[in-house]
Scaffold this motif. Sequence first.
Motif, mmCIF file in Angstrom:
data_model
loop_
_atom_site.group_PDB
_atom_site.id
_atom_site.type_symbol
_atom_site.label_atom_id
_atom_site.label_comp_id
_atom_site.label_asym_id
_atom_site.label_seq_id
_atom_site.Cartn_x
_atom_site.Cartn_y
_atom_site.Cartn_z
ATOM 1 N N UNK A 280 0.831 -1.207 0.000
ATOM 2 C CA UNK A 280 0.000 0.000 0.000
ATOM 3 C C UNK A 280 0.867 1.259 0.000
ATOM 4 N N UNK A 281 1.928 1.263 0.800
ATOM 5 C CA UNK A 281 2.829 2.411 0.826
ATOM 6 C C UNK A 281 3.460 2.637 -0.547
ATOM 7 N N UNK A 282 3.888 1.545 -1.181
ATOM 8 C CA UNK A 282 4.502 1.647 -2.506
ATOM 9 C C UNK A 282 3.500 2.175 -3.526
ATOM 10 N N UNK A 283 2.244 1.689 -3.453
ATOM 11 C CA UNK A 283 1.204 2.127 -4.392
ATOM 12 C C UNK A 283 0.940 3.626 -4.231
ATOM 13 N N UNK A 284 0.858 4.097 -2.991
ATOM 14 C CA UNK A 284 0.569 5.516 -2.742
ATOM 15 C C UNK A 284 1.685 6.398 -3.288
ATOM 16 N N UNK A 285 2.939 6.017 -3.007
ATOM 17 C CA UNK A 285 4.069 6.811 -3.487
ATOM 18 C C UNK A 285 4.169 6.744 -5.013
ATOM 19 N N UNK A 286 3.946 5.565 -5.588
ATOM 20 C CA UNK A 286 4.009 5.417 -7.051
ATOM 21 C C UNK A 286 2.919 6.228 -7.729
ATOM 22 N N UNK A 287 1.703 6.202 -7.159
ATOM 23 C CA UNK A 287 0.599 6.981 -7.714
ATOM 24 C C UNK A 287 0.925 8.471 -7.687
ATOM 25 N N UNK A 288 1.516 8.918 -6.577
ATOM 26 C CA UNK A 288 1.876 10.330 -6.443
ATOM 27 C C UNK A 288 2.856 10.748 -7.535
ATOM 28 N N UNK A 289 3.811 9.856 -7.834
ATOM 29 C CA UNK A 289 4.841 10.192 -8.805
ATOM 30 C C UNK A 289 4.372 10.038 -10.245
ATOM 31 N N UNK A 290 3.749 8.896 -10.567
ATOM 32 C CA UNK A 290 3.445 8.578 -11.970
ATOM 33 C C UNK A 290 2.137 9.179 -12.472
ATOM 34 N N UNK A 291 1.127 9.246 -11.591
ATOM 35 C CA UNK A 291 -0.186 9.742 -12.021
ATOM 36 C C UNK A 291 -0.343 11.231 -11.728
ATOM 37 N N UNK A 292 0.035 11.639 -10.513
ATOM 38 C CA UNK A 292 -0.130 13.041 -10.136
ATOM 39 C C UNK A 292 1.081 13.896 -10.502
ATOM 40 N N UNK A 293 2.124 13.234 -11.021
ATOM 41 C CA UNK A 293 3.318 13.932 -11.500
ATOM 42 C C UNK A 293 4.002 14.761 -10.417
ATOM 43 N N UNK A 294 3.959 14.270 -9.184
ATOM 44 C CA UNK A 294 4.673 14.955 -8.106
ATOM 45 C C UNK A 294 6.131 14.483 -8.128
ATOM 46 N N UNK A 295 7.080 15.424 -8.116
ATOM 47 C CA UNK A 295 8.495 15.041 -8.278
ATOM 48 C C UNK A 295 9.052 14.292 -7.074
ATOM 49 N N UNK A 296 9.848 13.252 -7.370
ATOM 50 C CA UNK A 296 10.547 12.487 -6.335
ATOM 51 C C UNK A 296 12.008 12.393 -6.745
ATOM 52 N N UNK A 297 12.908 12.768 -5.865
ATOM 53 C CA UNK A 297 14.332 12.746 -6.186
ATOM 54 C C UNK A 297 14.894 11.325 -6.063
ATOM 55 N N UNK A 298 16.066 11.112 -6.620
ATOM 56 C CA UNK A 298 16.723 9.807 -6.509
ATOM 57 C C UNK A 298 17.041 9.478 -5.059
#
Length: 341
Positions: free
Chosen positions: A280-298
Motif C-alpha cells: 500500500x505504501x509503494x502504491x501511494x508513493x508510485x501513484x503520487x509520482x506517476x499519475x499526479x506527477x509529483x516530483x521524487x528525487x533519486x
Amino acid sequence: MKASNAGMDGAVMNVVFFGAMNCMGSAVVIAFNKYLLSAHRFPFVSCLVIAHCAVGWAMAAVLYLLKPSWFPSLIGEKKVNVNFELIAKGALPIAWLFAAQLVLSNMALEFCSIAFLQMMKESNIVTVYVMSIFVGRETFSLLQILILVMMVMATCLCVKGEMHLSVTGCLLQVASCFCESAKTVTQSLLVSGSGKKLDPLSAVLVVMPVCAAILGSILALHWLQLAAIPGIELPSARDFEKNRWELAANIMIAFVLNVVIAVFLKCSSPITLVLTGNIKDIVIVSMSSMIMREPISRTQCVAFGLQIMLVFLWSALKQNPSWIQPRMLLSSEHKYKGLPT
C-alpha cells in the motif's frame, strides 16, 4: 479434496481482491482529499473531516441494522459493552487524537506532495516504540534500536531529498504522526487492560460520532465567536452547493474503504497484513509520482526503499518475538521496563 481445494482457492482470491482494493482505495482517498481540499474547490479541512465522521457513522449504523454479523465486537461472545466508561476512557481520548490526526494530515496536503508525506509517515514505528517504552509496553532491545536509528536516518534522507520542502507542511505532518502514534499506543493500553478491542466497523460506529462532536463543538465556538481559533475557515452554503457531488463521492469512497478494510482483516493472516501494508505504501508513493506527477528525487527513492525494508523487518520481528534472542538484548538485569504510569 476438490471441494477443499476450491475453498482454498476462493479464500486466496478474497485475500488478493480485498488486499488490492485496500491498497488502491487508500491511494484514491488520499489523492481525492488533496484534489478536493485545493484552494479553488473546498479548502475547509475540519468541515470535510466532520462530514466523513458524521456520514460514515450514519452509514455504519444502517449497515449494522442490515448486517449485524459484520460488527463482531458488538454481538456474540466477543461483545464489548458500549457504556459510559468505554466512551469516557476509550472512545473520547482516541477520538481526540484521531480527529487531530485527520485534520493535521489533510492540512499538510496543501503544502507537500503525497509521496513526501507518506515517506514521513513511515517513521511512525519510531514514535510508537519510544512511547511504548515510556508506558511500559515495550522492553529495550538493541536490535530494535538499530532498526529504528536506520529508519530515522532514512526519513532524514527523504526530507533532505525533497525538491519543494515546506517547513509548514513538514511540521503539520510531524504533528499528525505524533497524534497517530499516540492513538496507537492508547489503543494498545486499552486492549491490554480490558482484553477486548473493537473491530474496524464497530470502531466507526463508536468513535466517529465522538470525533464529529469534538470537531463540531470547536467549529461552533469559532462560529459563535466565543473562541478565536486561528487557521479555521467556515464554508458558505454556496461552497457546499458547488462541490456537492465531489463531497458525496469522497465521503462514500472513504466509507467503502472502511468496509473493505474490515472484510480484508477477516480473511487475512498477520503476515498478509504486513505485506499489504508495505505494498500500500509503494502504491501511494508510485501513484503520487506517476499519475499526479509529483516530483521524487533519486535520494528519496533510495531512502524510501530502505524504509520499506526496515518496516518489513520490524513487522517480522514483532510477529516472531523469538527471533530477538536474549543475546541480542542488553543484559537482562538492565532491561528498561518503562516508566511507572
